[in-house]
Design an enzyme around this catalytic site. Structure first.
Site, PDB file in Angstrom:
ATOM      1  N   PRO A 180      45.676  60.024  54.813  1.00 36.85           N
ATOM      2  CA  PRO A 180      44.902  61.057  54.117  1.00 36.85           C
ATOM      3  C   PRO A 180      44.363  60.494  52.813  1.00 36.85           C
ATOM      4  CG  PRO A 180      47.255  61.438  53.803  1.00 36.85           C
ATOM      5  CD  PRO A 180      47.128  60.297  54.774  1.00 36.85           C
ATOM      6  N   MET A 181      43.069  60.675  52.569  1.00 37.16           N
ATOM      7  CA  MET A 181      42.455  60.190  51.331  1.00 37.16           C
ATOM      8  C   MET A 181      41.528  61.264  50.787  1.00 37.16           C
ATOM      9  SD  MET A 181      41.721  56.165  52.268  1.00 37.16           S
ATOM     10  CE  MET A 181      41.337  56.467  54.021  1.00 37.16           C
ATOM     11  N   CYS A 200      51.067  61.193  45.724  1.00 39.69           N
ATOM     12  CA  CYS A 200      49.823  61.048  44.958  1.00 39.69           C
ATOM     13  C   CYS A 200      50.132  60.586  43.540  1.00 39.69           C
ATOM     14  CB  CYS A 200      49.059  62.363  44.924  1.00 39.69           C
ATOM     15  SG  CYS A 200      47.539  62.279  43.947  1.00 39.69           S
ATOM     16  N   ASN A 236      53.005  52.043  55.164  1.00 35.05           N
ATOM     17  CA  ASN A 236      51.648  52.120  54.616  1.00 35.05           C
ATOM     18  C   ASN A 236      51.558  51.202  53.401  1.00 35.05           C
ATOM     19  OD1 ASN A 236      50.034  54.399  52.432  1.00 35.05           O
ATOM     20  ND2 ASN A 236      48.964  53.236  53.991  1.00 35.05           N
ATOM     21  N   GLY A 237      50.428  50.513  53.281  1.00 36.46           N
ATOM     22  CA  GLY A 237      50.202  49.665  52.116  1.00 36.46           C
ATOM     23  C   GLY A 237      49.768  48.267  52.499  1.00 36.46           C
ATOM     24  N   ASP A 238      48.501  47.931  52.223  1.00 35.76           N
ATOM     25  CA  ASP A 238      47.949  46.591  52.467  1.00 35.76           C
ATOM     26  C   ASP A 238      47.892  46.216  53.948  1.00 35.76           C
ATOM     27  OD1 ASP A 238      47.640  46.265  49.755  1.00 35.76           O
ATOM     28  OD2 ASP A 238      49.396  44.983  49.493  1.00 35.76           O
ATOM     29  N   GLY A 266      44.957  52.953  55.263  1.00 36.67           N
ATOM     30  CA  GLY A 266      44.165  53.722  54.311  1.00 36.67           C
ATOM     31  C   GLY A 266      42.921  52.970  53.892  1.00 36.67           C
TER      32      GLY A 266
END
Length: 328
Positions: A18-19, A105, A208-210, A232
Site C-alpha cells: 500500500p502506498m 507509516c 518488505n524492503g528493497d 513497494g
C-alpha cells in the site's frame, strides 16, 4: 471469521505494498495489466474520517475496487479502537476479503500523533486496535516496522504483535527513524521467522524492503522460508516486477501502459475526484530509455489534462525511430 483467503494463497505469495497517492484502483489495474501480484491492498484510509458522517465522502474513493482485483485488502490507519471496530464491520459489507492495519507509516504528522509507526510506542493501544478490528469477521493483518528508534526494538514489538493472533504480518525491515535511508535489514529475516515459529506458527510472515522484483523475492523465500513478499517502490523502477517469467520489454510497452493509466484515470475519476497533477508522479515510470524521453517527461509534467497528455504521446510516437528494448 469469514473465509480466510490468506490460507488459499500460493507460497510464496506476492503483494503490491500500500502506498499513499499511488495504489489506487487506477494504478492497481495498470500493474495488473503488466503483471499482477497475488494480493492488492488499497491506499491508506483514515478510520476517523471513515466513521464521520461527512468525512466518509472524502475517503470513500480510496476504497473503490473491482471484483477482478480480488482478494482485495483494505489498508486502514488511526488510533481509536472503536473506530476500527466500526470501520471493520462496514468494510466486510463492502466486499473486502481482509483488513490490514497500518502500524508502520513513518510520516511525522502521523507517527508523532501515535498513529502509524507511532503505535510501536503504544503497544497496548495497538493490541486493542487489532482485537477491535476482528469485529468485522475478516482476517486481520498488520504492516509495521522493526521499531521506532532502534533496530533492537523488533524483539519485544514483534513478539507483542505475534501474540495478537493475526492472519499475516508484513514487516518493513527498517525502523521508523531509518525511513528508507538505509538498506533494509535482510539479515534479521531468519531471527524474525524463528520468533514467528515460536510465538504464532499460524501467522503468515511477509517481508518488505528493497525487494525489486519477483525473482529476488523468490530467492529470499527459498533462503529463509518466509510466506510472502511485498514489493513497494520497486514497482516504480519496474512495472513488470511481479512477472512470473521475466522477459525483455520495450519502450512501446511502457508507453502503452501510460496510455492505459490515462484512460483508467478518466474512467474512475467519478469515484474519487483527483486533480490531474496527481498523475505527474507516474510519468517517470513509463517514459524512459529512449531518445527524447527526458524532453517528453518535461512536456508531460506541464500538461493540464488527459487530452493534452495524449496529444503529446501521439506526436512523440509518430516520430519514434524504433521500438527500443528497455533495461528495467
Amino acid at each position: 471469521m469469514k473465509e480466510n483467503f490468506w490460507s488459499e494463497l500460493p507460497r510464496p505469495f506476492f503483494i503490491l505494498a500500500p502506498m499513499e497517492d499511488v495504489t489506487d484502483i487506477v494504478f492497481r489495474h495498470v500493474v495488473s495489466e503488466a503483471a499482477r501480484p497475488d494480493v492488492f491492498f488499497t491506499e491508506f484510509t483514515n478510520t476517523e474520517s471513515f466513521c464521520h458522517p461527512e468525512g466518509i465522502h472524502s475517503v470513500r474513493g480510496r476504497l473503490t475496487f473491482s471484483e477482478d482485483e480480488q482478494p482485495m485488502v483494505a489498508h486502514i490507519w488511526g488510533d481509536k479502537p472503536e473506530q476500527f471496530r466500526e470501520t471493520s464491520i462496514q468494510l466486510a459489507k463492502m466486499g473486502f476479503k481482509g483488513i490490514d492495519l497500518n502500524m508502520g507509516c513513518p510520516v511525522a504528522n502521523v507517527a508523532k500523533k501515535g498513529k502509524g509507526s507511532g503505535l510501536i510506542l503504544r503497544p497496548d493501544v495497538a493490541a486493542e486496535i487489532i482485537q477491535a478490528t476482528k469485529a468485522g469477521g475478516l482476517p486481520v493483518s498488520v504492516k509495521t516496522r522493526l521499531g521506532y528508534y532502534e533496530i533492537d526494538e523488533w524483539k519485544d514489538w514483534l513478539k507483542h504483535v505475534f501474540e495478537q493472533d493475526i492472519a499475516n504480518l508484513s514487516i518493513h525491515l527498517r525502523t521508523r527513524k531509518e525511513m528508507s535511508k538505509v538498506d533494509a535489514h535482510w539479515e534479521l529475516i531468519e531471527a524474525i521467522k524463528n520468533l514467528r515459529d515460536e510465538i504464532a506458527p499460524n501467522t503468515l510472515l511477509t517481508i518488505n524492503g528493497d525487494i525489486p522484483d519477483r525473482k529476488t523475492g523468490l530467492e529470499l523465500a527459498e533462503k529463509y522460508g518466509i510466506d510472502g513478499v511485498m514489493i513497494g517502490r520497486g514497482i516504480f523502477h519496474n512495472p513488470f516486477a511481479f512477472e512470473k517469467e521475466p522477459r525483455e520489454h520495450t519502450s512501446k510497452e511502457l508507453l502503452d501502459l501510460l496510455r492505459l493509466h490515462l484512460s483508467l484515470f478518466n474512467k474512475y475519476e467519478k469515484d474519487e475526484i483527483r486533480q490531474f497533477k496527481s498523475l505527474r508522479r507516474f510519468f517517470k515510470i513509463y517514459v524512459r530509455g529512449i531518445r527524447g524521453a527526458s524532453e517528453l517527461r518535461h512536456q508531460l509534467m506541464n500538461t493540464q489534462s488527459i487530452a493534452e497528455a495524449r496529444a503529446l504521446l501521439d506526436e512523440f510516437e509518430a516520430q519514434m525511430d524504433e521500438d527500443v528494448k528497455i533495461e528495467l
